[in-house]
Structures are given as structure tokens and as C-alpha cells.
Design a protein around this motif. Structure first.
Motif, PDB file in Angstrom:
ATOM      1  N   PHE A  14       6.068  16.403 -60.261  1.00 42.65           N
ATOM      2  CA  PHE A  14       5.753  17.786 -60.575  1.00 42.65           C
ATOM      3  C   PHE A  14       6.902  18.388 -61.380  1.00 42.65           C
ATOM      4  O   PHE A  14       8.062  17.994 -61.223  1.00 42.65           O
ATOM      5  CB  PHE A  14       5.556  18.602 -59.291  1.00 42.65           C
ATOM      6  CG  PHE A  14       4.383  18.161 -58.455  1.00 42.65           C
ATOM      7  CD1 PHE A  14       3.089  18.347 -58.899  1.00 42.65           C
ATOM      8  CD2 PHE A  14       4.576  17.559 -57.217  1.00 42.65           C
ATOM      9  CE1 PHE A  14       2.012  17.942 -58.139  1.00 42.65           C
ATOM     10  CE2 PHE A  14       3.501  17.158 -56.447  1.00 42.65           C
ATOM     11  CZ  PHE A  14       2.218  17.351 -56.908  1.00 42.65           C
ATOM     12  N   THR A  19       4.132  22.738 -57.620  1.00 40.07           N
ATOM     13  CA  THR A  19       3.464  21.779 -56.721  1.00 40.07           C
ATOM     14  C   THR A  19       2.108  21.377 -57.277  1.00 40.07           C
ATOM     15  O   THR A  19       1.282  20.823 -56.568  1.00 40.07           O
ATOM     16  CB  THR A  19       3.288  22.386 -55.318  1.00 40.07           C
ATOM     17  OG1 THR A  19       2.495  23.578 -55.403  1.00 40.07           O
ATOM     18  CG2 THR A  19       4.621  22.701 -54.672  1.00 40.07           C
ATOM     19  N   VAL A  20       1.867  21.666 -58.563  1.00 38.12           N
ATOM     20  CA  VAL A  20       0.630  21.270 -59.233  1.00 38.12           C
ATOM     21  C   VAL A  20       0.980  20.647 -60.584  1.00 38.12           C
ATOM     22  O   VAL A  20       2.029  20.936 -61.158  1.00 38.12           O
ATOM     23  CB  VAL A  20      -0.331  22.469 -59.448  1.00 38.12           C
ATOM     24  CG1 VAL A  20      -0.762  23.066 -58.124  1.00 38.12           C
ATOM     25  CG2 VAL A  20       0.329  23.545 -60.328  1.00 38.12           C
ATOM     26  N   ALA A  38      -0.482  13.256 -53.080  1.00 38.51           N
ATOM     27  CA  ALA A  38      -1.102  14.427 -53.692  1.00 38.51           C
ATOM     28  C   ALA A  38      -2.627  14.313 -53.652  1.00 38.51           C
ATOM     29  O   ALA A  38      -3.185  13.221 -53.573  1.00 38.51           O
ATOM     30  CB  ALA A  38      -0.636  14.565 -55.142  1.00 38.51           C
ATOM     31  N   CYS A  89      -2.154  17.995 -56.931  1.00 38.89           N
ATOM     32  CA  CYS A  89      -1.460  19.076 -56.240  1.00 38.89           C
ATOM     33  C   CYS A  89      -0.935  18.591 -54.895  1.00 38.89           C
ATOM     34  O   CYS A  89      -1.431  17.619 -54.322  1.00 38.89           O
ATOM     35  CB  CYS A  89      -2.350  20.301 -56.064  1.00 38.89           C
ATOM     36  SG  CYS A  89      -3.485  20.215 -54.680  1.00 38.89           S
ATOM     37  N   ASN A  90       0.047  19.291 -54.394  1.00 33.94           N
ATOM     38  CA  ASN A  90       0.716  18.931 -53.149  1.00 33.94           C
ATOM     39  C   ASN A  90      -0.198  19.197 -51.953  1.00 33.94           C
ATOM     40  O   ASN A  90      -0.645  20.324 -51.739  1.00 33.94           O
ATOM     41  CB  ASN A  90       2.010  19.740 -53.017  1.00 33.94           C
ATOM     42  CG  ASN A  90       2.920  19.204 -51.936  1.00 33.94           C
ATOM     43  OD1 ASN A  90       2.468  18.661 -50.930  1.00 33.94           O
ATOM     44  ND2 ASN A  90       4.214  19.363 -52.141  1.00 33.94           N
ATOM     45  N   GLU A 143       0.669  29.303 -60.953  1.00 32.86           N
ATOM     46  CA  GLU A 143       0.451  28.488 -59.761  1.00 32.86           C
ATOM     47  C   GLU A 143      -0.491  29.153 -58.758  1.00 32.86           C
ATOM     48  O   GLU A 143      -1.432  28.512 -58.286  1.00 32.86           O
ATOM     49  CB  GLU A 143       1.791  28.135 -59.112  1.00 32.86           C
ATOM     50  CG  GLU A 143       1.683  26.949 -58.159  1.00 32.86           C
ATOM     51  CD  GLU A 143       3.043  26.410 -57.766  1.00 32.86           C
ATOM     52  OE1 GLU A 143       3.110  25.261 -57.322  1.00 32.86           O
ATOM     53  OE2 GLU A 143       4.046  27.142 -57.897  1.00 32.86           O
ATOM     54  N   TYR A 147      -4.153  27.604 -57.597  1.00 38.01           N
ATOM     55  CA  TYR A 147      -4.537  27.387 -56.195  1.00 38.01           C
ATOM     56  C   TYR A 147      -5.744  28.228 -55.800  1.00 38.01           C
ATOM     57  O   TYR A 147      -6.577  27.801 -55.003  1.00 38.01           O
ATOM     58  CB  TYR A 147      -3.358  27.678 -55.269  1.00 38.01           C
ATOM     59  CG  TYR A 147      -2.465  26.485 -55.044  1.00 38.01           C
ATOM     60  CD1 TYR A 147      -2.939  25.360 -54.367  1.00 38.01           C
ATOM     61  CD2 TYR A 147      -1.162  26.471 -55.507  1.00 38.01           C
ATOM     62  CE1 TYR A 147      -2.127  24.264 -54.164  1.00 38.01           C
ATOM     63  CE2 TYR A 147      -0.343  25.371 -55.310  1.00 38.01           C
ATOM     64  CZ  TYR A 147      -0.830  24.271 -54.629  1.00 38.01           C
ATOM     65  OH  TYR A 147      -0.033  23.180 -54.435  1.00 38.01           O
TER      66      TYR A 147
END
Length: 288
Positions: A14, A19-20, A38, A89-90, A143, A147
Motif C-alpha cells: 500500500f 490501506t487501499v 488483503a 484493501c486491508n 480513502e 471505503y
């Protein structure tokens, strides 16, 4: 290409403080069997791609979507020419935030949304492309915007699945709310206590229902029997333990809630198409 591969484990790179990540991929390259921590969502834009997840083939036509949970071994067969979007993504964002626990059953197995005339595909496809657009804008709100779209996608799929199985949609709203809250409480309990012996009696008591009523509602809510959900959680924990090369298969079995190595081996093979020993050897074979 996969930039950072240690054996079969991909370290997802990342960008700093994110986190994406989004890849716009148009390279012809076979991605070998690998896995990562992920969540992965892919949409082909041109041509046909084949994903193999735990030895099961998924043929993706243009604008189909596949959602691969973390920890799943997968490989990708690419056409000579083509384009696709790969979003990562995380997973901890979901696992560590209790309001999203109801979505965790979605992330225990592969989900494919085919490009057909159904409303679910149109809405999910549009949200995914909006999500990818937000990533390319890269402003201060990127971000949370990404999400937000991802959560909408997962909610749409979960709502669609519930409507298809018709669990409590013919019940009054107050009863629907009660069922969801009770099943959320139960799934949280399983996620927190999977190492221990958990019986049908335990879970039905937590929900406050008879064993028969609880079993019916739980299956309608999650799409699987309680013992299957419990095993999914335990096997996912076992996979994470296998990252430690010094822990034995017996220790992994005991620490993930199985009181019998035979049961552990059988359950693991059923869910992953590998025995635990084969899976662990596969993870580490190209590291040493």
C-alpha cells in the motif's frame, strides 16, 4: 507482475499511510498461486480472465466481479490481451470494527457477481467503478470515500443474499431487527471464542431461542449451519498460524479449537482442498 512475493505470500504494498490500492492491469502474465492478507476485488474490462481459488476455476467475462477473501490461495490465467481493475484493501478494517461483523460471513468464501441483467450487478458494478474513480482522484477524502463505496457493495450483496434466502423479510420490522441483533451477538461470540468448545446449546442460549429455532435463523442469516461457520472461523485462524514455520500442525489444530487432529485434517481438506501439511508446505516451499 506481483512485486513482493515471499514464497506464495504476497506482501501487498500500500502507498504510505493508505490501506487501499488499485491496479489498472493490462499486462499478459500468469500470476502463480499466491495469497495475501488483503481483500481483493477484480473486474475485467476487456477479454476473459480465469481465477483459480483453492483449485476451483472461476471464469470472468467482461464486467464480472470476483471478491476474494484474505488468506485464499489463488492464481490468475490472463488472456494475450485484456484490461482489468484489481482493488485491494486491508482486511483488519472490517475485523477490528464490530459494526461490520455482520459482513464477515461474506468474507469467508469467494463471491462472483456475473455481468447479467440483474439489478444487483448493475448497482455493484457502478459502485465499484465509482470506488476506483475516487482512488484516482487521490484527494484528502479519498480513502473514506473508497471505503464508503466498498461498504455499500458488501451491504448490497449481503442484502441480496438475505432476500434470496428469504430469512426474515416476511416478519415485522421489530422481529427482523431482533433476529439481526441476536445473530450478530452469536457471530461475535464465535469469532471471540472459537478456540474453545462451542456447542449448539451454548449458541442457542446466547440467542435466547430453542435449538431448532436458532439453527434455522442462523442458517438463514449466514447462509450456513452454525458448525460450518465455526469451522470457517477456525480454519481461517489456522491459516494465519501457519505463517509461523516453527509451530506444528498438532499445535495449530489445538490452538484453533479442534480437539482432534483427525477432525482438523478432514475439515481443512474439505474447505481448502489441501491437507494442513500440504498447505503449510506449499506456503513455505519456495522460501527455504
Amino acid at each position: 507482475m506481483i512485486k513482493n512475493l515471499e514464497g506464495t505470500f504476497e506482501i501487498v504494498e500500500f502507498e504510505e499511510n493508505l490501506t487501499v490500492h488499485l491496479y489498472k492491469n493490462n499486462e499478459y502474465e500468469h500470476y502463480p498461486p499466491h495469497w495475501h492478507n488483503a481483500i481483493e476485488i477484480t473486474m475485467p474490462l476487456e477479454n476473459i480472465y480465469t481465477y483459480k481459488v483453492n483449485d476451483i476455476d472461476y471464469k470472468l467475462n467482461e464486467f464480472d466481479l470476483i471478491i476474494i477473501p484474505p488468506g485464499e490461495i489463488h492464481e490468475i490465467m490472463a488472456p494475450p490481451t485484456g484490461k482489468r481493475l484489481i482493488f485491494l484493501c486491508n482486511f483488519s478494517f472490517f475485523y477490528n470494527n464490530s459494526p461490520f461483523t455482520p459482513l464477515l460471513p461474506l468474507l469467508t468464501s469467494v463471491t462472483v457477481i456475473k455481468n447479467d441483467s440483474s439489478a444487483i450487478h448493475g448497482r455493484v458494478s457502478a459502485l465499484f467503478q465509482e470506488m476506483c474513480h475516487e482512488f484516482t482522484v487521490a484527494d484528502a477524502l479519498m480513502e473514506p470515500e473508497v471505503y464508503s463505496k466498498l461498504l455499500q457493495i458488501l451491504l448490497l450483496i449481503q442484502q441480496h443474499n438475505l432476500a434470496e434466502s428469504n430469512p426474515f423479510y416476511d416478519s415485522p420490522f421489530s422481529k427482523q431487527k431482533e433476529y439481526v441483533e441476536k445473530m450478530l451477538k452469536v457471530t461475535r461470540y464465535i469469532n471471540d471464542h472459537y478456540r474453545h468448545d462451542i456447542t449448539l446449546e451454548d449458541l442457542s442460549a446466547i440467542a435466547g431461542y430453542s435449538k431448532f429455532h436458532f439453527s434455522r435463523i442462523f442458517k438463514q442469516y449466514t447462509g450456513m449451519a452454525y458448525v460450518d461457520y465455526l469451522n470457517q472461523v477456525r480454519i481461517k485462524a489456522a491459516e494465519n498460524m501457519m505463517l509461523n514455520p516453527n509451530i506444528t500442525i498438532t499445535e495449530i489444530a489445538m490452538n484453533s479449537g479442534f480437539n482432534s487432529i483427525t477432525t482438523f485434517n478432514r475439515t481443512f481438506k474439505k474447505l481448502k482442498n489441501y491437507t494442513p501439511s500440504q498447505f503449510k508446505e506449499f506456503l513455505w516451499s519456495s522460501v527455504y
